[in-house]
Design a protein around this motif. Structure first.
Motif, PDB file in Angstrom:
ATOM      1  N   VAL A   1       0.846  -1.201   0.000  1.00 58.81           N
ATOM      2  CA  VAL A   1       0.000   0.000   0.000  1.00 58.81           C
ATOM      3  C   VAL A   1       0.878   1.246   0.000  1.00 58.81           C
ATOM      4  O   VAL A   1       0.754   2.120  -0.862  1.00 58.81           O
TER       5      VAL A   1
ATOM      6  N   THR B   1       2.985   1.601  -3.305  1.00 59.34           N
ATOM      7  CA  THR B   1       2.203   1.396  -4.524  1.00 59.34           C
ATOM      8  C   THR B   1       2.853   2.006  -5.756  1.00 59.34           C
ATOM      9  O   THR B   1       2.893   1.377  -6.815  1.00 59.34           O
TER      10      THR B   1
ATOM     11  N   ARG C   1      -7.959   3.576   0.235  1.00 55.35           N
ATOM     12  CA  ARG C   1      -8.021   2.132   0.006  1.00 55.35           C
ATOM     13  C   ARG C   1      -9.478   1.700   0.012  1.00 55.35           C
ATOM     14  O   ARG C   1     -10.277   2.163   0.822  1.00 55.35           O
TER      15      ARG C   1
ATOM     16  N   MET D   1      -1.868  -5.750  -4.826  1.00 53.02           N
ATOM     17  CA  MET D   1      -2.215  -4.329  -4.849  1.00 53.02           C
ATOM     18  C   MET D   1      -2.489  -3.855  -6.270  1.00 53.02           C
ATOM     19  O   MET D   1      -1.730  -4.148  -7.186  1.00 53.02           O
TER      20      MET D   1
ATOM     21  N   ARG E   1      -3.891  -0.118  -8.329  1.00 48.24           N
ATOM     22  CA  ARG E   1      -4.200   1.298  -8.109  1.00 48.24           C
ATOM     23  C   ARG E   1      -5.056   1.824  -9.260  1.00 48.24           C
ATOM     24  O   ARG E   1      -4.739   1.619 -10.435  1.00 48.24           O
TER      25      ARG E   1
ATOM     26  N   THR F   1      -6.201  -7.519  -3.362  1.00 48.27           N
ATOM     27  CA  THR F   1      -6.709  -7.430  -1.993  1.00 48.27           C
ATOM     28  C   THR F   1      -6.632  -5.999  -1.465  1.00 48.27           C
ATOM     29  O   THR F   1      -7.323  -5.667  -0.497  1.00 48.27           O
ATOM     30  N   ASP F   2      -5.799  -5.180  -2.070  1.00 48.98           N
ATOM     31  CA  ASP F   2      -5.708  -3.751  -1.745  1.00 48.98           C
ATOM     32  C   ASP F   2      -5.912  -2.973  -3.031  1.00 48.98           C
ATOM     33  O   ASP F   2      -5.044  -2.975  -3.911  1.00 48.98           O
TER      34      ASP F   2
ATOM     35  N   LEU G   1      -6.350   0.718  -4.458  1.00 48.16           N
ATOM     36  CA  LEU G   1      -6.001   2.056  -3.994  1.00 48.16           C
ATOM     37  C   LEU G   1      -6.319   3.090  -5.052  1.00 48.16           C
ATOM     38  O   LEU G   1      -6.482   2.773  -6.235  1.00 48.16           O
TER      39      LEU G   1
ATOM     40  N   TYR H   1     -14.331   3.859  -0.792  1.00 48.30           N
ATOM     41  CA  TYR H   1     -12.925   4.121  -0.502  1.00 48.30           C
ATOM     42  C   TYR H   1     -12.765   4.853   0.829  1.00 48.30           C
ATOM     43  O   TYR H   1     -13.553   5.751   1.153  1.00 48.30           O
TER      44      TYR H   1
END
Length: 280
Positions: A25, A28, A124, A204, A206, A239-240, A242, A261
């Motif tokens: 995170v 990123t 997130r 992750m 984004r 799973t993340d 962003l 978010y």
């Protein structure tokens, strides 16, 4: 503390992979930009520096040209050394970005005049809540690269006009080759909004850019296409999920929160000024 400048990605990866992967995170930007460099080796080679206390790696500093230095993995205790090394090996860097405390400490330590060019909040995804909006979404294909390129240019001109950018259409074509997802929202077959999502790295992904042309704003299309891109990332194992939102735009910040978010951290970008003014 010692600094090591890496001449190859393999050398840098050998000592930073586990460290960066432990906090995808916070890291990123480095993870996605380094993935791009690995996958598209024709791009300019990045500046890669690690910081060591004995046998332990305690931080790193990355810059992928033509963008600023990234300080997300730079501890405050390494800032002075980082500034000294960076000035010697990469004097043409335009600035610095990262979590506000780290990027501002770096900018201040240079002793150079600078200006804050961008203030953002990192979010997130919690529980995705897609809005009910007119139209339908789809994934972009190679046939859409001209449209995506034009919209990318418009987005950059509006949101980050000081940031460098290369040929927009080729950038979109490269992004599709990397496996990134590009979602389009359409009304009556006409595209009205776009959102990109990076291919998940260590769980992750984004979101960004997100762009709605001015004539199609205030209809919820940006929220809808952001939710679609977010769903794409989740379906590919993220799973993340962003995204960064410009703190000067309260509308976008509220929209992202409505679709699930949650705010995490504030980031700031600083660019060197080429005049004799004082810091701001």
């Amino acid at each position: 503390m010692d600094a090591v400048v890496h001449a190859t990605l393999d050398s840098f990866d050998a000592v930073t992979h586990d460290r960066l992967a432990a906090d995808p995170v916070r890291n990123t930007v480095a993870l996605t930009s380094l993935h791009r460099i690995r996958s598209l080796p024709g791009e300019d080679f990045p500046t890669l520096i690690t910081f060591h206390e004995g046998d332990e790696v305690v931080g790193s500093l990355v810059r992928t040209p033509p963008w600023p230095f990234q300080t997300a993995d730079l501890p405050l205790t390494a800032v002075e050394l980082a500034v000294q090394v960076a000035a010697k090996i990469d004097p043409d860097a335009p600035g610095v970005t990262g979590p506000r405390d780290r990027s501002e400490a770096f900018a201040t330590a240079t002793g150079r005049p600078y200006t804050e060019s961008l203030a953002t909040r990192l979010y997130r995804l919690g529980t995705l809540a897609p809005p009910t909006v007119e139209g339908a979404g789809r994934l972009a294909t190679e046939d859409d690269v001209e449209l995506l390129g034009a919209w990318r240019e418009s987005f950059l001109a509006e949101a980050v006009p000081r940031n460098p950018s290369g040929p927009a259409t080729e950038a979109m074509r490269s992004s599709l080759r990397l496996g990134n997802g590009h979602a389009l929202w359409e009304v009556g077959g006409t595209p009205v909004a776009w959102a990109a999502a990076s291919l998940p790295q260590i769980g992750m992904s984004r979101i960004g850019p997100v762009y709605t042309p001015p004539e199609h704003r205030r209809h919820g299309f940006g929220a809808a296409v952001s939710a679609l891109a977010s769903r794409w990332a989740l379906d590919r194992g993220a799973t993340d999920v962003l995204l960064f939102a410009d703190l000067t735009n309260p509308i976008s910040n509220s929209i992202y929160q409505r679709i699930g978010y949650q705010p995490l951290d504030d980031w700031a970008e600083f660019w060197w000024r080429h005049d004799s003014g004082t810091t701001t």
